[in-house]
Design an enzyme around this catalytic site. Structure first.
Site, PDB file in Angstrom:
ATOM      1  N   LYS A 125    -123.578  26.003 -30.103  1.00  0.00           N
ATOM      2  CA  LYS A 125    -122.371  26.524 -29.441  1.00  0.00           C
ATOM      3  C   LYS A 125    -121.942  27.877 -29.983  1.00  0.00           C
ATOM      4  CE  LYS A 125    -120.408  22.298 -27.610  1.00  0.00           C
ATOM      5  NZ  LYS A 125    -119.322  21.347 -27.619  1.00  0.00           N
ATOM      6  N   LYS A 206    -129.555  18.831 -22.163  1.00  0.00           N
ATOM      7  CA  LYS A 206    -128.820  17.631 -21.730  1.00  0.00           C
ATOM      8  C   LYS A 206    -127.825  17.969 -20.613  1.00  0.00           C
ATOM      9  CE  LYS A 206    -125.004  17.918 -24.845  1.00  0.00           C
ATOM     10  NZ  LYS A 206    -123.913  17.452 -25.559  1.00  0.00           N
ATOM     11  N   LYS A 209    -120.800  18.589 -19.368  1.00  0.00           N
ATOM     12  CA  LYS A 209    -119.596  18.900 -18.587  1.00  0.00           C
ATOM     13  C   LYS A 209    -119.363  20.398 -18.535  1.00  0.00           C
ATOM     14  CE  LYS A 209    -116.886  15.322 -20.762  1.00  0.00           C
ATOM     15  NZ  LYS A 209    -116.857  15.809 -22.140  1.00  0.00           N
TER      16      LYS A 209
HETATM   17  P1  TYM Z   1    -118.358  14.469 -25.122  1.00  0.00           P
HETATM   18  O1  TYM Z   1    -117.009  14.656 -24.549  1.00  0.00           O
HETATM   19  O2  TYM Z   1    -119.323  15.590 -25.030  1.00  0.00           O
HETATM   20  O3  TYM Z   1    -119.062  13.223 -24.447  1.00  0.00           O
HETATM   21  C1  TYM Z   1    -118.453  11.930 -24.366  1.00  0.00           C
HETATM   22  C2  TYM Z   1    -119.529  10.863 -24.566  1.00  0.00           C
HETATM   23  O4  TYM Z   1    -120.570  11.030 -23.579  1.00  0.00           O
HETATM   24  C3  TYM Z   1    -121.841  11.124 -24.235  1.00  0.00           C
HETATM   25  N1  TYM Z   1    -122.687  12.076 -23.494  1.00  0.00           N
HETATM   26  C4  TYM Z   1    -123.904  11.804 -23.034  1.00  0.00           C
HETATM   27  N2  TYM Z   1    -124.650  10.674 -23.091  1.00  0.00           N
HETATM   28  C5  TYM Z   1    -125.872  10.725 -22.500  1.00  0.00           C
HETATM   29  N3  TYM Z   1    -126.370  11.835 -21.858  1.00  0.00           N
HETATM   30  C6  TYM Z   1    -125.646  12.969 -21.796  1.00  0.00           C
HETATM   31  N4  TYM Z   1    -126.118  14.039 -21.158  1.00  0.00           N
HETATM   32  C7  TYM Z   1    -124.355  12.994 -22.398  1.00  0.00           C
HETATM   33  N5  TYM Z   1    -123.382  13.939 -22.490  1.00  0.00           N
HETATM   34  C8  TYM Z   1    -122.374  13.361 -23.176  1.00  0.00           C
HETATM   35  C9  TYM Z   1    -121.529  11.672 -25.626  1.00  0.00           C
HETATM   36  O5  TYM Z   1    -122.555  11.351 -26.552  1.00  0.00           O
HETATM   37  C10 TYM Z   1    -120.214  10.984 -25.935  1.00  0.00           C
HETATM   38  O6  TYM Z   1    -120.459   9.686 -26.456  1.00  0.00           O
HETATM   39  N6  TYM Z   1    -117.693  15.056 -30.052  1.00  0.00           N
HETATM   40  C11 TYM Z   1    -117.548  14.119 -28.940  1.00  0.00           C
HETATM   41  C12 TYM Z   1    -116.131  13.621 -28.757  1.00  0.00           C
HETATM   42  C13 TYM Z   1    -115.519  12.971 -29.973  1.00  0.00           C
HETATM   43  C14 TYM Z   1    -115.868  11.707 -30.485  1.00  0.00           C
HETATM   44  C15 TYM Z   1    -114.976  11.498 -31.577  1.00  0.00           C
HETATM   45  C16 TYM Z   1    -116.834  10.765 -30.141  1.00  0.00           C
HETATM   46  C17 TYM Z   1    -114.501  13.472 -30.709  1.00  0.00           C
HETATM   47  N7  TYM Z   1    -114.167  12.571 -31.673  1.00  0.00           N
HETATM   48  C18 TYM Z   1    -115.064  10.336 -32.339  1.00  0.00           C
HETATM   49  C19 TYM Z   1    -116.892   9.601 -30.918  1.00  0.00           C
HETATM   50  C20 TYM Z   1    -116.026   9.403 -31.989  1.00  0.00           C
HETATM   51  C21 TYM Z   1    -117.953  14.834 -27.650  1.00  0.00           C
HETATM   52  O7  TYM Z   1    -117.908  16.014 -27.551  1.00  0.00           O
HETATM   53  O8  TYM Z   1    -118.254  13.975 -26.625  1.00  0.00           O
END
Ligand code: TYM
Length: 343
Positions: A125, A206, A209
């Site tokens: 990023k 991947k 969003k």
């Molecule tokens: P985020 O918002 O990017 O995504 C939310 C969840 O979706 C999963 N995910 C995917 N799984 C499979 N294929 C994909 N292409 C894909 N894109 C996203 C992510 O693995 C996630 O589980 N850092 C985290 C948010 C966060 C968090 C936390 C998660 C903040 N604090 C504490 C767990 C525990 C994030 O950016 O997820």
């Protein structure tokens, strides 16, 4: 488990505690749903689950304030539409529970710059940016605070979060060994299929969003026609061989995995069944349309009543705070902060 580590008393025994979070950075896509949200909905029935819209994490890159507020509410609606039941699990917004930011500071004083710089997501990023916000580097520390605040045993996430959970474990163990048993050390829970859904146009990266790839991303709210259009145009490979080989044929492997994740079929069974890409794509369209149908229907019902959503988020934050405040106090005491009014 490290020899010096002894688990602190569990405050939620005998139930397993689950925590996970999602950024309000754009429309929910099938990667979010198949990689994480679907599992959250299953877990809520046999664990004590806390699910959080992590709006503070949304400040680490450029954002529009009004848009962040809108997306935070929209993401909360998406969680409910994905099957989360606020009577069974706790759903809240990160910034409504001030303990997240406070504990993050204690953990920033536990983490090192070296280990934060090594995080793959930080490298990706920040690459090419002229100026990088400090918050982008400390992002995984806030994430660690999110998790350990709830004495979390298990964190259901997609594969892209694996390294962040590893860091969370390292920080929890380091804090415990310096200051005494304070945090539970969490385990990641990553699905065997659907953990890394790839972009349909760029199957080497991947599905995301925030990436601008409208044809490459199937959103949870896409119409059946939109799903069909995107899957039909999905990039496949020059080889016509039906095989599951994510390195050599990433586009095909992604379609096979999407079908496996949205049905109960195995990858081997799928590879053996389809004579060509065309028939595989047709079944992927059908499977995705079916798996997303109930989510879209619930979303339709929920979006008409934003004040009901705001109320349940407020209730969720009060419940979350009652747990988080106890952990924060324990951590403040362990690290040596003088409690107010006590000599
Ligand atoms: P985020 O918002 O990017 O995504 C939310 C969840 O979706 C999963 N995910 C995917 N799984 C499979 N294929 C994909 N292409 C894909 N894109 C996203 C992510 O693995 C996630 O589980 N850092 C985290 C948010 C966060 C968090 C936390 C998660 C903040 N604090 C504490 C767990 C525990 C994030 O950016 O997820």
């Amino acid at each position: 488990m490290d020899a010096q580590w002894r688990a602190p008393p569990s405050y939620h025994w005998p139930m397993t505690r689950v925590f996970s979070g999602i950024q309000p950075s754009g429309a929910l896509h099938v990667g979010n749903y198949l990689g994480a949200l679907r599992q959250w909905a299953v877990d809520q029935h046999d664990a004590d689950c806390f699910y959080c819209v992590v709006d503070l994490h949304g400040l680490t890159t450029d954002h529009e304030p009004a848009e962040l507020r809108r997306r935070t509410l929209e993401t909360a609606i998406g969680l409910l539409a994905s099957g989360l039941d606020p009577d069974v699990c706790t759903i809240f917004v990160q910034s409504h529970v001030h303990e997240h930011s406070e504990l993050a500071w204690l953990l920033e004083c536990t983490a090192t710059i070296g280990e934060l710089r090594r995080m793959t997501q930080f490298k990706d990023k920040s690459a090419g940016l002229e100026s990088v916000r400090a918050g982008l580097m400390t992002y995984p520390v806030l994430m660690a605070a999110d998790i350990v605040l709830y004495d979390t045993d298990r964190v259901p996430v997609g594969d892209d979060q694996r390294q962040h959970i590893e860091l969370t474990r390292d920080l929890a163990v380091r804090f415990n060994s310096r200051y005494g048993a304070t945090f539970v050390v969490p385990e990641p829970s990553i699905p065997t299929v659907g953990a890394r859904v790839m972009d349909l146009q760029h199957p080497e990266r991947k599905m995301s969003k925030s990436v601008d790839s409208p044809l490459g991303t199937v959103n949870v709210l896409d119409s059946p026609d939109e799903i069909a259009q995107k899957v039909r145009k999905a990039v496949t490979d020059t080889s016509a061989k039906m095989a599951y080989d994510p390195d050599a044929q990433p586009g095909l492997a992604n379609l096979i995995e999407l079908l496996a994740a949205s049905t109960s079929r195995t990858i081997d069974d799928i590879v053996a069944t389809y004579p060509n890409y065309g028939s595989l794509k047709a079944d992927v369209v059908e499977a995705l349309t079916e798996v997303l149908r109930p989510v879209k229907a619930r979303h339709e019902e929920l979006r008409g009543d934003p004040s009901a959503i705001a109320q349940l988020l407020e209730k969720g934050a009060a419940k979350a705070s009652s747990v988080a405040s106890v952990t924060l106090r324990r951590a403040q005491q362990a690290i040596g902060l003088l409690p107010p009014g006590v000599i």
